[in-house]
Design a protein around this motif. Structure first.
Motif, short mmCIF file in Angstrom:
data_model
loop_
_atom_site.label_atom_id
_atom_site.label_comp_id
_atom_site.label_asym_id
_atom_site.label_seq_id
_atom_site.Cartn_x
_atom_site.Cartn_y
_atom_site.Cartn_z
N LEU A 14 15.10 -28.69 53.26
CA LEU A 14 13.71 -28.76 52.82
C LEU A 14 12.85 -27.79 53.62
N LEU A 52 12.68 -20.00 48.84
CA LEU A 52 13.33 -20.75 47.76
C LEU A 52 14.04 -19.82 46.78
N ASP A 58 16.72 -25.79 49.46
CA ASP A 58 16.90 -26.42 48.14
C ASP A 58 15.57 -26.76 47.49
N ALA A 59 14.57 -27.07 48.30
CA ALA A 59 13.22 -27.36 47.82
C ALA A 59 12.26 -27.06 48.95
N GLY A 60 10.96 -27.02 48.63
CA GLY A 60 10.01 -26.69 49.67
C GLY A 60 8.63 -27.28 49.42
N LEU A 71 10.51 -20.43 39.82
CA LEU A 71 10.38 -21.71 40.52
C LEU A 71 9.67 -22.74 39.66
N TRP A 178 10.88 -25.75 43.78
CA TRP A 178 12.33 -25.57 43.91
C TRP A 178 12.77 -24.56 42.85
N GLU A 180 14.14 -23.20 39.63
CA GLU A 180 14.27 -23.88 38.34
C GLU A 180 15.72 -24.01 37.90
N THR A 183 18.05 -27.19 39.78
CA THR A 183 17.49 -28.54 39.82
C THR A 183 18.64 -29.52 39.95
N VAL A 187 17.75 -32.63 44.48
CA VAL A 187 16.35 -32.24 44.23
C VAL A 187 15.64 -33.34 43.46
#
Length: 265
Positions: A14, A52, A58-60, A71, A178, A180, A183, A187
């Motif tokens: 993250l 990302l 993986d996500a932010g 994203l 994240w 696209e 996903t 996530v």
């Protein structure tokens, strides 16, 4: 199985930008998915989308705008903008400051600015500071004032500085973003946590993990049907003539002996 065939354990990375505090969501993740370690990746605000996009997280939790061509993003909250000034500055006499009231001030504009000004208020500084932290140092030195999201003012807090809200200034919005095309199930789990879903509101990994734990805690059934009665012997079945119970061929009980009569004196 050889080393090349070993499947790595799942993990979740993250990213988060300065000023964002992901503590509460990380704590919920640890409670729901203790088998999946979560790694925090701190990045500068301008690098959020690139981190990302390049697959480094993986996500932010990043600041808008993000690169929506690659994203996905969910807006979370909008921050109040404040002006950071020395404690003895004239603006500290106000509860709130309007942009017009900084028109005569030197307004610092760091290169990592997060407010996206179309036109910076006040007078420009001789040069732009490299970072928000550098701009804070210049404010403390009496060089100028700085407009930033409130979380950054708190992050760079100094005893000789204070801040006041500026309601008519641009604001910074925090979003969960994240890639696209990536996903993943993890996530989706984090999206559920951020949105406040309970562990029972989805059929994801967290719900499956809870069901597995509950299954382990339930007592196992013993084979062989019903348990015998206390003492280890099954109850005798009725089946004699006249409805008498007992085993076939069982001996009849001997009649009770009469007591001898007492002698008269």
């Amino acid at each position: 199985m050889t080393d090349s065939q070993v499947v790595p354990s799942p993990s979740f990375r993250l990213a988060y930008v300065p000023g964002v505090t992901p503590t509460k969501w990380v704590r919920v993740w640890g409670e729901r998915l203790p088998q999946v370690p979560l790694t925090l990746v701190q990045v500068d605000a301008p690098e959020g989308s690139a981190t990302l996009r390049d697959g480094l997280a993986d996500a932010g939790l990043v600041r808008q705008p993000v690169d929506r061509s690659v994203l996905s993003a969910i807006p979370l909250y909008t921050e109040t903008t404040v002006v950071v000034v020395p404690k003895d500055h004239l603006l500290t006499a106000l509860d709130e400051v309007e942009l017009a009231e900084v028109a005569d001030e030197i307004v610092l504009h760091p290169l990592d600015d997060t407010l996206g000004w179309q036109e910076l208020p006040g007078r420009p500084a001789f040069e732009r500071p490299a970072t928000t932290a550098d701009a804070i140092e210049l404010v403390a030195a009496g060089i100028g004032v700085l407009l930033v999201p409130q979380s950054l003012a708190r992050l760079h807090h100094r005893r000789d500085l204070t801040y006041r809200p500026v309601p008519d200034a641009p604001q910074s919005q925090i979003a969960l973003a994240w890639p696209e095309e990536a996903t993943t199930e993890l996530v989706e789990e984090f999206i559920g946590i951020v949105r406040g879903r309970t562990v029972n509101s989805s059929r994801g990994m967290a719900a499956q993990s809870k069901e597995q734990q509950q299954a382990k805690q339930q007592p196992k059934k013993k084979p062989g049907g019903a348990r015998p009665q206390q003492g280890g012997k099954p109850a005798a079945k009725g089946g004699g003539k006249g409805g008498q119970s007992g085993r076939a061929g069982a001996k009849k009980a001997a009649p009770a002996k009469r007591a001898k009569p007492k002698r008269r004196s």
